[in-house]
Write an enzyme that holds these catalytic residues in place. Structure first.
Site, mmCIF file in Angstrom:
data_model
loop_
_atom_site.group_PDB
_atom_site.id
_atom_site.type_symbol
_atom_site.label_atom_id
_atom_site.label_comp_id
_atom_site.label_asym_id
_atom_site.label_seq_id
_atom_site.Cartn_x
_atom_site.Cartn_y
_atom_site.Cartn_z
ATOM 1 N N ASN A 16 0.822 -1.224 0.000
ATOM 2 C CA ASN A 16 0.000 0.000 0.000
ATOM 3 C C ASN A 16 0.852 1.269 0.000
ATOM 4 O O ASN A 16 0.342 2.359 0.222
ATOM 5 C CB ASN A 16 -0.942 -0.003 1.216
ATOM 6 N N HIS A 53 3.469 1.837 2.056
ATOM 7 C CA HIS A 53 4.072 2.236 3.331
ATOM 8 C C HIS A 53 5.589 2.042 3.319
ATOM 9 O O HIS A 53 6.124 1.205 2.604
ATOM 10 C CB HIS A 53 3.402 1.561 4.534
ATOM 11 N N GLU A 106 1.760 4.247 7.485
ATOM 12 C CA GLU A 106 0.631 3.814 6.667
ATOM 13 C C GLU A 106 0.019 4.997 5.904
ATOM 14 O O GLU A 106 0.174 6.157 6.315
ATOM 15 C CB GLU A 106 -0.440 3.198 7.578
HETATM 16 C C1 GLP Z 1 6.642 -4.660 6.503
HETATM 17 C C2 GLP Z 1 7.743 -3.754 7.043
HETATM 18 C C3 GLP Z 1 8.281 -2.827 5.974
HETATM 19 C C4 GLP Z 1 8.576 -3.610 4.706
HETATM 20 C C5 GLP Z 1 7.283 -4.184 4.188
HETATM 21 C C6 GLP Z 1 7.441 -4.911 2.870
HETATM 22 O O1 GLP Z 1 5.387 -4.144 6.655
HETATM 23 N N1 GLP Z 1 7.307 -2.965 8.149
HETATM 24 O O2 GLP Z 1 9.447 -2.176 6.462
HETATM 25 O O3 GLP Z 1 9.172 -2.772 3.747
HETATM 26 O O4 GLP Z 1 6.804 -5.074 5.160
HETATM 27 O O5 GLP Z 1 7.822 -6.242 3.094
HETATM 28 P P1 GLP Z 1 8.280 -7.246 1.985
HETATM 29 O O6 GLP Z 1 9.674 -6.877 1.668
HETATM 30 O O7 GLP Z 1 8.182 -8.586 2.639
HETATM 31 O O8 GLP Z 1 7.361 -7.085 0.837
#
Ligand code: GLP
Length: 241
Positions: free
Chosen positions: A136, A138, A143
Site C-alpha cells: 500500500n 508504506h 501507513e
Molecule cells: C513490513 C515492514 C516494511 C517492509 C514491508 C514490505 O510491513 N514494516 O518495512 O518494507 O513489510 O515487506 P516485503 O519486503 O516482505 O514485501
C-alpha cells in the site's frame, strides 16, 4: 532520485549490498538504518557472506531498525528484533551494544518514541537508510493517511498490512494491531536513502510512489523529495515504468 535497474532479485540484492559495503568502507563507524520483510533477505545473505570473507567490517557500525511490532516479546519469532538477529546480526561482527530497535514491550509508548529519536540523534543521525515498500506504499510502518507523521510514533496497522504480514504468523488474529515506526521525518533526515523492490506485485505501487504525485496517501512518495535517494528495482517491479 537515482534509479538502478536490476535484472532480478539476485541482481537487486547484489547491487544493494555493494552500496552498503561501500558505505562501510568509506565510513567504518557509519550509522545504518535497516529494514525487515522478505525483500532485504538476499541482501542480508550477501552482507553475511562478505563479512565472513573479510570484505566488509561491521565492528564499528551502528544499526537502527525502522520499526517493531508492539506487544511481542523480543524472543517471539515474529518480532523484528528476532528477525534481525536471525538473518543478520548473529552472523556479522556488529557489536550488540550498537544495535537499536524500538522496544515493543515498552510500558510508555510516547517515552519509547522520544527515547528512540534521541538515540538516533545521539549517534549523529543515520548515514544510510535501507527501505522496502509495502503493497500500500508504506515505508517502515508509515501507513497511508491524511498527513505525513514526522517522528518515531506508534501506529495502528492498516487492514491491508495486517493481511500482508499475516503470512509470517500462524493466524491472522496473531498479527499485532500496532507497531512502532520511525516517522517520515526520521527517514528523510537520513543522509542517504536506499529503497529496494522486487516482483511484479509491487509494480503498480512503484509507479504510484515514485512516478506520480507526492502525497501521504502513498507514504513512500515523500522520497521523491530526498536529496540522495536511490531506488533499486528488478525488471518485474519496474515493469510499469
Ligand atoms: C513490513 C515492514 C516494511 C517492509 C514491508 C514490505 O510491513 N514494516 O518495512 O518494507 O513489510 O515487506 P516485503 O519486503 O516482505 O514485501
Amino acid at each position: 532520485m537515482r534509479l538502478i535497474r536490476a535484472a532480478d532479485y539476485t541482481d537487486m540484492s547484489m547491487k544493494a549490498a555493494g552500496i552498503i559495503a561501500a558505505m562501510l568502507t568509506i565510513k567504518p563507524g557509519c550509522v545504518l538504518g535497516l529494514a525487515t520483510g522478505e525483500t532485504p533477505l538476499g541482501l542480508y545473505r550477501r552482507l553475511v557472506d562478505s563479512c565472513n570473507h573479510g570484505e566488509v567490517d561491521f565492528s564499528q557500525a551502528k544499526a537502527f531498525n525502522l520499526d517493531e511490532y508492539r506487544g511481542l516479546e523480543p524472543g517471539a519469532e515474529q518480532s523484528y528484533r528476532f528477525f534481525m538477529w536471525k538473518n543478520l546480526f548473529s552472523k556479522i561482527n556488529i557489536r550488540t551494544e550498537n544495535l537499536y530497535i524500538p522496544d515493543g514491550m515498552a510500558g510508555d509508548p510516547e517515552a519509547e518514541c522520544s527515547r528512540y529519536e534521541a538515540a538516533i540523534a545521539g549517534c549523529g543521525g543515520i548515514d544510510l537508510q535501507l527501505l522496502g515498500i509495502g503493497n500500500n506504499g508504506h515505508i517502515g510502518f508509515n501507513e497511508p493517511g491524511d498527513s505525513f507523521a514526522v517522528d518515531t510514533h506508534l501506529v495502528d496497522l492498516s487492514e491491508s498490512t495486517i493481511d500482508a504480514n499475516s503470512r509470517f504468523f500462524g493466524d491472522r488474529e496473531e498479527v499485532p494491531k500496532q507497531a512502532y515506526t520511525m516517522g517520515v521525518g526520521s527517514i528523510m533526515r537520513a543522509r542517504k536513502a536506499l529503497l529496494i523492490v522486487s516482483g511484479r506485485q509491487k509494480a503498480g505501487i512503484v509507479r504510484r510512489a515514485f512516478f506520480g504525485g507526492v502525497s501521504p496517501d502513498v507514504p513512500a512518495s515523500i522520497l521523491q523529495l530526498h536529496s540522495d535517494f536511490t531506488l533499486i528495482g528488478d525488471e518485474a517491479a519496474l515493469s510499469f515504468i
